[in-house]
Design an enzyme around this catalytic site. Structure first.
Site, PDB file in Angstrom:
ATOM      1  N   MET A  60       0.807  -1.229   0.081  1.00  0.00           N
ATOM      2  CA  MET A  60       0.042   0.079   0.109  1.00  0.00           C
ATOM      3  C   MET A  60       0.819   1.263   0.021  1.00  0.00           C
ATOM      4  O   MET A  60       0.456   2.096  -0.892  1.00  0.00           O
ATOM      5  CB  MET A  60      -0.792   0.088   1.267  1.00  0.00           C
ATOM      6  CG  MET A  60      -1.786  -0.954   1.185  1.00  0.00           C
ATOM      7  SD  MET A  60      -2.920  -1.237  -0.195  1.00  0.00           S
ATOM      8  CE  MET A  60      -3.994   0.582  -0.159  1.00  0.00           C
ATOM      9  N   ASP A 111      10.588   3.425   5.714  1.00  0.00           N
ATOM     10  CA  ASP A 111      10.371   2.138   6.209  1.00  0.00           C
ATOM     11  C   ASP A 111      11.878   1.589   7.028  1.00  0.00           C
ATOM     12  O   ASP A 111      12.654   1.858   6.666  1.00  0.00           O
ATOM     13  CB  ASP A 111      10.293   1.047   5.000  1.00  0.00           C
ATOM     14  CG  ASP A 111       9.377  -0.048   5.231  1.00  0.00           C
ATOM     15  OD1 ASP A 111       8.402  -0.314   4.807  1.00  0.00           O
ATOM     16  OD2 ASP A 111       9.965  -0.989   6.133  1.00  0.00           O
ATOM     17  N   VAL A 113       1.861   1.087   7.898  1.00  0.00           N
ATOM     18  CA  VAL A 113       2.699   0.016   8.501  1.00  0.00           C
ATOM     19  C   VAL A 113       1.680  -1.318   8.687  1.00  0.00           C
ATOM     20  O   VAL A 113       0.542  -1.081   8.386  1.00  0.00           O
ATOM     21  CB  VAL A 113       3.544   0.266   9.551  1.00  0.00           C
ATOM     22  CG1 VAL A 113       4.432   1.897   9.324  1.00  0.00           C
ATOM     23  CG2 VAL A 113       2.786   0.423  10.690  1.00  0.00           C
ATOM     24  N   GLU A 140      -0.700  -4.045   9.596  1.00  0.00           N
ATOM     25  CA  GLU A 140      -1.748  -3.937  10.542  1.00  0.00           C
ATOM     26  C   GLU A 140      -2.205  -4.571  11.723  1.00  0.00           C
ATOM     27  O   GLU A 140      -2.766  -5.535  12.109  1.00  0.00           O
ATOM     28  CB  GLU A 140      -3.079  -4.459   9.667  1.00  0.00           C
ATOM     29  CG  GLU A 140      -4.520  -4.362   9.895  1.00  0.00           C
ATOM     30  CD  GLU A 140      -5.112  -2.947   9.743  1.00  0.00           C
ATOM     31  OE1 GLU A 140      -4.369  -2.115   9.451  1.00  0.00           O
ATOM     32  OE2 GLU A 140      -6.154  -2.857  10.057  1.00  0.00           O
ATOM     33  N   SER A 192      -7.103  -0.775   7.907  1.00  0.00           N
ATOM     34  CA  SER A 192      -8.185  -0.923   7.176  1.00  0.00           C
ATOM     35  C   SER A 192      -9.588  -1.293   8.349  1.00  0.00           C
ATOM     36  O   SER A 192     -10.575  -1.437   8.104  1.00  0.00           O
ATOM     37  CB  SER A 192      -7.900  -2.452   6.450  1.00  0.00           C
ATOM     38  OG  SER A 192      -6.874  -2.528   5.864  1.00  0.00           O
ATOM     39  N   HIS A 242      -7.987   6.013   4.116  1.00  0.00           N
ATOM     40  CA  HIS A 242      -7.958   4.706   3.667  1.00  0.00           C
ATOM     41  C   HIS A 242      -7.651   4.365   2.244  1.00  0.00           C
ATOM     42  O   HIS A 242      -8.784   4.829   1.815  1.00  0.00           O
ATOM     43  CB  HIS A 242      -9.124   3.904   4.608  1.00  0.00           C
ATOM     44  CG  HIS A 242      -8.961   2.519   4.040  1.00  0.00           C
ATOM     45  ND1 HIS A 242     -10.164   1.892   4.185  1.00  0.00           N
ATOM     46  CD2 HIS A 242      -7.946   1.558   4.163  1.00  0.00           C
ATOM     47  CE1 HIS A 242     -10.050   0.496   4.047  1.00  0.00           C
ATOM     48  NE2 HIS A 242      -8.764   0.414   4.057  1.00  0.00           N
ATOM     49  N   ASN A 279      -6.629  -1.347  -2.531  1.00  0.00           N
ATOM     50  CA  ASN A 279      -5.814  -1.636  -3.423  1.00  0.00           C
ATOM     51  C   ASN A 279      -6.370  -2.479  -4.400  1.00  0.00           C
ATOM     52  O   ASN A 279      -7.538  -2.952  -4.566  1.00  0.00           O
ATOM     53  CB  ASN A 279      -5.412  -3.133  -2.446  1.00  0.00           C
ATOM     54  CG  ASN A 279      -4.161  -3.948  -3.042  1.00  0.00           C
ATOM     55  OD1 ASN A 279      -3.741  -3.639  -3.942  1.00  0.00           O
ATOM     56  ND2 ASN A 279      -4.067  -5.166  -2.372  1.00  0.00           N
ATOM     57  N   GLU A 286     -11.499   6.652   1.631  1.00  0.00           N
ATOM     58  CA  GLU A 286     -11.973   6.866   2.865  1.00  0.00           C
ATOM     59  C   GLU A 286     -11.214   7.779   3.743  1.00  0.00           C
ATOM     60  O   GLU A 286     -10.095   7.580   4.194  1.00  0.00           O
ATOM     61  CB  GLU A 286     -12.323   5.844   3.555  1.00  0.00           C
ATOM     62  CG  GLU A 286     -13.574   4.974   2.930  1.00  0.00           C
ATOM     63  CD  GLU A 286     -13.870   3.688   3.640  1.00  0.00           C
ATOM     64  OE1 GLU A 286     -14.866   3.162   3.857  1.00  0.00           O
ATOM     65  OE2 GLU A 286     -12.754   2.960   4.066  1.00  0.00           O
ATOM     66  N   ASN A 342     -15.410  -1.508   3.630  1.00  0.00           N
ATOM     67  CA  ASN A 342     -15.539  -2.833   4.177  1.00  0.00           C
ATOM     68  C   ASN A 342     -16.675  -3.429   4.837  1.00  0.00           C
ATOM     69  O   ASN A 342     -17.057  -4.519   4.854  1.00  0.00           O
ATOM     70  CB  ASN A 342     -14.111  -3.064   5.077  1.00  0.00           C
ATOM     71  CG  ASN A 342     -12.947  -2.963   3.993  1.00  0.00           C
ATOM     72  OD1 ASN A 342     -13.045  -3.317   3.265  1.00  0.00           O
ATOM     73  ND2 ASN A 342     -11.720  -2.757   4.695  1.00  0.00           N
TER      74      ASN A 342
END
Ligand code: NAD
Length: 719
Positions: free
Chosen positions: A331, A350, A407, A409, A436, A457, A460, A469, A507
């Protein structure tokens, strides 16, 4: 030339010393030039005026760099579906009458620099000659088909005569634009040159082609039938029709109508073909598909103008100049690429240097992907590399003004990373999370200032899914929401603001669909059949293919959160954890419900996974009636019920956001207008009746109060 007798708002008329006239369009009140009624009327007036003392030639051009004409005035298009067919055909004919005057006396040429779409291209086609610029911003096409329509101002008639019926069907039927050089290769334009030379080139071409008789010959050719030998006709009638059917699944009436109209118009003179085009346009405008697509388009336009907060507090938010992303996984990389594509330099952090090393080439390739040429533009990739900064320490965020955390979830990891971000950045930096499933309120717990924190949000694959979102936590301020919305728009995304709740909007609405598919599998409905039925409905992927794409581990964790919140209707299925335990995670392990030729997004399905068959049998339910209609009802009606609950809970600011979200995040078929519009196509009473037939499945099929109220009042869901 006598001065024009009234003030024109949309175009300037200038005569040069050598007797050429330039008509320069700058249509006010729009970001791009659009063919408003006023612009057409003023063009007509200017042509009247010129006819009194005909010039040696006329050049049409735009006063706006990068925008010749973006098309018709779309804000008026939605009205088309409400007008009687004869009136729509008449509207087409009136525009055509003005355009026809561009080849009635003096020679004309259009200089196309920038966007030249739909009615804009039809205007250019109505001229004798066209010169396009070779600039990157020049894009030429007929996208009407994407709104369920077809060209209605002579586009199909002129294009078929100019480049041949087959290529005309391809351009108008696909709706895909081409660049200046491609337009020159295909004969859509007569020359393609750098912008700085375009007017001079048009000037020379007009002089040359007037003298050598080319323009007169072209006018004669354009007025007659199109060149179409019997073999090409046969090919178009059979093969192209089949290709269109394959591409549209028979759901979109516009592409076959374009093919039929071009074929019918090819064998008659242009005036007759033009009438056929107007009639076909009017017929399409009245179809439910066109109405749905136009509505979806206008909801999108409304979204583009919406700041995301009700009170416009403090005007336009300052654009972020130093955005940063934390986490360079699937992502994070996709989000970084969308920054570079939008011309926004970005920092990616990262902790894992290997993750960075793997993702940087992918980010640059995606960002430098040339959609028209369908390949990576290597020179552009090198240029973009200079705008991508990478680091392995959060210290690199010190100057960031918006940070997008993406990073792993895990709530504990996220909380710790977010707190560290807050300690590193300045007090005005907006901090967002791409979670998510984790409630924003919970992730905000460790922050000193939760008012500057919200969810952002992405979906993918980020390059294809335009929805974002923006999730408002309990403490999120309006200013934070407005800045997050503005940033998403800058990336070309479609941000929808939702309140914090498990699964947010997308979702949550997706959950019943996946859950029901799992139940149907356990009742013995084969995975392939479920996927085929969902695709037949218009979904890009069936639910079982989607499970494998999302990853069964991800689906499992999301399912835990959602079944904890909505356990009355969503029971966690034992099938998913059993497959996860067996290491069958979907595409990423080359096996989930299906087996794949290779791991990753490009694997082909090679069959059903034996382990999945075994697990499904272990947890089988008794079979039930499962006609295709029942399967559609079971998959999609619970989604509609969930959308109505979302409205009950006030999670979205506007019910139209639900339709926008399911189309742009889940690929719900746009021709159905979105979930609520699909509900309206059935009618609330019919929805209740169908749910009653499924009543023994329990709470998940129970009509909600809101649904019953719609059924008794007859009010549409989209009202
Ligand atoms: P991923 O596993 O591909 O990437 C996560 C990255 O975060 C890894 O590169 C890891 O090295 C890095 N990371 C871990 N801890 C870190 C730290 N302390 N500091 C900096 N970097 C750290 O995961 P992903 O699929 O890209 O998902 C990222 C987020 O996006 C998750 O919250 C996920 O729920 C969400 N999301 C995923 C999808 C999807 O389909 N994959 C869709 C929407 C949202």
């Amino acid at each position: 030339m006598p001065a024009i007798d009234r003030e024109l708002e949309t175009l300037a008329v200038e005569r040069d010393a050598d007797g050429l006239v330039r008509l320069t369009f700058t249509v006010p009140g729009h970001r791009q030039n659009v063919l408003t009624g006023r612009a057409i009327e003023e063009l007509s007036h200017a042509l009247d005026h010129l006819a009194a003392e005909p010039p040696r030639g006329v050049i049409l051009l735009s006063g706006r760099t990068g925008s010749f004409f973006a098309g018709a005035d779309v804000s008026r298009l939605e009205e088309l579906g409400t007008l009687p067919a004869a009136e729509v055909a008449d509207l087409c004919d009136r525009g055509k009458a003005v355009f026809a005057r561009l080849t009635a006396s003096f020679p004309t040429a259009a200089v196309i620099d920038g966007v030249c779409l739909g009615g804009g291209l039809e205007l250019a086609l109505a001229c004798d000659l066209r010169v396009a610029t070779s600039e990157r911003h020049t894009s030429i096409g007929l996208p009407e088909v994407k709104l369920g329509l077809m060209p209605g101002w002579g586009g199909t008639v002129r294009l078929a005569r100019l480049i041949g019926p087959g290529p005309a069907v391809e351009l108008a039927g696909s709706g895909e634009p081409i660049d200046g050089p491609a337009a020159a290769r295909r004969g859509v334009v007569d020359a393609c040159v750098p912008a700085a030379e375009a007017v001079e080139s048009a000037r020379r071409l007009l002089a040359l082609r007037s003298e050598d008789g080319f323009i007169a010959a072209r006018r004669r050719r354009m007025a007659g039938p199109a060149d179409l030998d019997p073999m090409e006709r046969e090919f178009l009638e059979a093969t192209t029709a089949a290709v269109i059917l394959g591409r549209t699944g028979g759901h979109y009436p516009a592409p076959p109508a374009i093919l039929r109209t071009i074929l019918a118009g090819a064998s008659v003179d242009a005036a007759t073909a033009s009438r056929l085009e107007s009639q076909a346009f009017a017929k399409l405008a009245a179809t439910p598909v066109a109405r749905n697509l136009l509505r979806v388009f206008s909801i999108g336009e409304r979204n583009r103008r919406d700041a995301g907060v009700d009170a416009a507090s403090g005007g336009e938010p300052m654009p972020a100049i130093a955005p940063a992303i934390v986490g360079a996984g699937i992502m994070g990389a996709g989000i970084a690429a969308s920054h570079l594509r939008a011309g926004v330099p970005v920092t990616v952090v990262d902790v894992n240097p290997e993750a960075l090393a793997v993702s940087v080439p992918g980010i640059l390739e995606e960002a430098a992907w040339d959609r028209l040429a369908k390949r990576v533009d290597e020179a552009r990739a090198v240029e973009l590399a200079g705008r991508l900064r990478t680091a392995t320490s959060l210290a690199a965020l010190a100057a960031a003004d918006i940070v997008m955390e993406s990073v792993t979830e895990r709530p504990d990891v996220k909380q710790q990373v977010l707190a560290e971000i807050e300690r590193t950045v300045g007090p005005d930096t907006v901090i967002t999370t791409n979670t998510s499933t984790n409630p924003i309120g919970r992730l905000a717990a460790g922050l000193a200032d939760p008012s500057r924190f919200c969810g952002l949000h992405f979906f993918n694959p980020v390059r294809r899914m335009t929805l974002v979102e923006v999730i408002r936590g309990p403490a999120t301020s309006d200013a934070t929401v407005a800045r997050a919305v503005a940033h998403a728009k800058r990336l070309g995304k479609c941000p929808v603001v939702v309140n914090d709740s498990p699964g947010f909007l997308v979702n949550r609405v997706l959950m019943p669909y996946l859950h029901e598919a799992g139940e149907l599998l356990r009742e013995g409905v084969p995975a392939e059949r479920l996927d085929r039925i969902a695709r037949g409905f218009g979904m890009p992927l069936g639910p079982i293919e989607l499970y494998d794409m999302i990853g069964l581990d991800t689906a499992f964790y999301a399912g835990l959160v959602l079944s904890a919140a909505y356990g009355d209707r969503i029971e966690a299925s034992p099938v998913i954890p059993a497959l996860v335990k067996a290491g069958k995670l979907g595409r990423k392990t080359a096996a989930g419900f299906y087996r794949y030729s290779e791991a990753g997004p490009h694997g082909r399905i090679v069959g059903r996974e034996d382990k999945a068959a075994e697990v499904i049998t272990r947890y089988a339910h008794l079979p039930r009636e499962s006609s295709d209609r029942t399967v559609v009802d079971r998959l999609f009606l619970p989604m509609l019920l969930e959308a109505l609950r979302v409205l009950d809970e006030g999670l979205v600011r506007d019910s139209r956001d639900i339709d926008l979200a399911v189309i742009h995040a889940l690929g719900f078929p746009a021709f159905r207008g979105g979930l609520l519009a699909w509900g309206d196509s059935l009618g609330a009473t019919e929805v209740v009746r169908r749910l009653e037939l499924l009543g023994e499945l329990g709470a998940r099929m129970k009509p909600t109060e809101r649904l019953l109220a719609h059924a008794s009042s007859g009010r549409p869901f989209t009202g």
